[in-house]
Design an enzyme around this catalytic site. Structure first.
Site, PDB file in Angstrom:
ATOM      1  N   ALA A  77       0.874  -1.174   0.000  1.00  0.00           N
ATOM      2  CA  ALA A  77       0.000   0.000   0.000  1.00  0.00           C
ATOM      3  C   ALA A  77       0.913   1.227   0.000  1.00  0.00           C
ATOM      4  CB  ALA A  77      -0.890  -0.028   1.232  1.00  0.00           C
ATOM      5  N   GLY A 120       0.723  -4.858   1.016  1.00  0.00           N
ATOM      6  CA  GLY A 120      -0.495  -4.902   0.209  1.00  0.00           C
ATOM      7  C   GLY A 120      -0.279  -5.615  -1.118  1.00  0.00           C
ATOM      8  N   GLU A 123      -0.783  -9.114  -0.346  1.00  0.00           N
ATOM      9  CA  GLU A 123      -2.226  -9.310  -0.070  1.00  0.00           C
ATOM     10  C   GLU A 123      -3.035  -9.322  -1.366  1.00  0.00           C
ATOM     11  OE1 GLU A 123      -1.916  -6.110   2.767  1.00  0.00           O
ATOM     12  OE2 GLU A 123      -2.676  -7.382   4.375  1.00  0.00           O
ATOM     13  N   GLU A 143       5.055  -4.993   7.036  1.00  0.00           N
ATOM     14  CA  GLU A 143       4.408  -3.867   7.722  1.00  0.00           C
ATOM     15  C   GLU A 143       4.940  -3.667   9.139  1.00  0.00           C
ATOM     16  OE1 GLU A 143       2.796  -6.210   5.994  1.00  0.00           O
ATOM     17  OE2 GLU A 143       1.168  -5.353   4.824  1.00  0.00           O
TER      18      GLU A 143
END
Ligand code: CAA
Length: 269
Positions: A77, A120, A123, A143
């Site tokens: 992200a 992300g 993911e 993260e």
């Protein structure tokens, strides 16, 4: 036999976040933020979900191919976009709700993963159905090194994919898995030499696109239910979907073609 190397087409315009094209019955989407290693910001994810939904409802498209670039599938992200936000802002804009739209796509999604698939990016990769990873892929959930934790399904999908021991190790230490480790752990199903990162995934998507489209979609649905239902519910669900396929012309064609010792020609109905 390794597939011939096919490079993804260059972008006509430099500023599109998602590049879209079709190749026969394959709908191709490429994440295109090279300057930030394809970091996934909300605008990009909204476009990605919207394009995927368009392919999902287009009868000419049987399979979706999602690719990054050779250097990065996606490095996570967008950190810059989140860094200074408050809890309230994060809660109110709920950026990961958009990602659920991708989880609802019915058609199979093949991921062409090369380079970084982090946070992300990992993911998003896990929301795809078949992952073709280049041998240079680096996959992980770092993260923890940012003082946070996975927020787009990582703790759930990674644990289901590779088990508690390795998922806990990857998520708490923030270390990355090589393509080989990811293959051994069952996180990806194919590893290819990095020069074939795109061509191998495209070839697979084209192969799938020749199968009966409804059977592909219902088989995807049944496999995904294995993560959500208990065994007897999952088997019951599978059985209903199997019986449902007997309403399709493609089932008749597939079984007749087998008996007649010829190749089936599926029509998607
Ligand atoms: N968000 C925003 N920008 C990013 C980014 C990200 N996730 N990842 C890389 N970039 C940017 C860098 O800031 C850099 O920009 P500048 O050139 O303007 O400085 C550019 O991409 C190139 O990156 P590097 O110079 O760092 O390249 P490198 O080859 O030295 O390192 C890397 C590559 C190891 C992937 C490193 O960039 C990195 O660690 N990136 C962050 C990975 C990460 O922590 N991802 C998780 C994000 S949070 C998240 O995803 C939450 C969630 O659950 C959804």
């Amino acid at each position: 036999m390794s597939p011939a190397t096919v490079e993804p087409k260059p972008s006509a315009k430099g500023d599109e976040l998602i590049l879209t094209e079709t190749d026969g019955n394959v709908g191709i989407l490429r994440i295109n933020r090279p300057k930030v290693l394809n970091a996934l910001n909300p605008e990009l994810m909204t476009m990605l979900a919207t394009q995927m939904e368009a392919f999902d409802t287009d009868p000419k498209i049987h399979v979706i191919l999602l690719a990054g670039s050779e250097r990065a599938w996606a490095a996570g992200a967008d950190i810059g976009d989140m860094a200074e936000r408050s809890t309230f802002e994060m809660y109110q804009r709920d950026q990961f709700a958009t990602w659920d739209r991708i989880a609802r796509i019915k058609k199979p999604i093949v991921a062409a993963v090369s380079g970084y698939a982090l946070g992300g990016g990992c993911e998003l990769m896990m929301m795809c159905d078949i992952v073709v990873a280049a041998d240079n892929a680096q996959i992980g959930q770092p993260e923890i090194n940012l003082g946070v934790m996975p927020g787009a399904g990582g703790t759930q999908r990674l644990t289901r994919a590779i088990g508690k021991a390795l998922a806990m190790d990857v998520i708490l230490s923030g270390r990355t898995l090589s393509a080989k480790e990811a293959l051994d752990a069952g996180l990806v199903s194919r590893v290819v030499p990095k020069e074939h990162w795109y061509s191998a995934a495209l070839k697979l998507a084209q192969e799938l696109a020749k199968k009966a489209p409804l059977a592909l979609q219902l088989a995807k649905e049944a496999v995904l239910k294995a993560h959500e239902l208990n065994l007897s519910q999952g088997i019951l669900h599978e059985r209903k979907l199997f019986y449902m396929l007997f309403a399709t012309e493609d089932q008749k064609e597939g079984m007749r073609a087998f008996a007649e010792k010829r190749k089936a020609v599926f029509k998607g109905r």
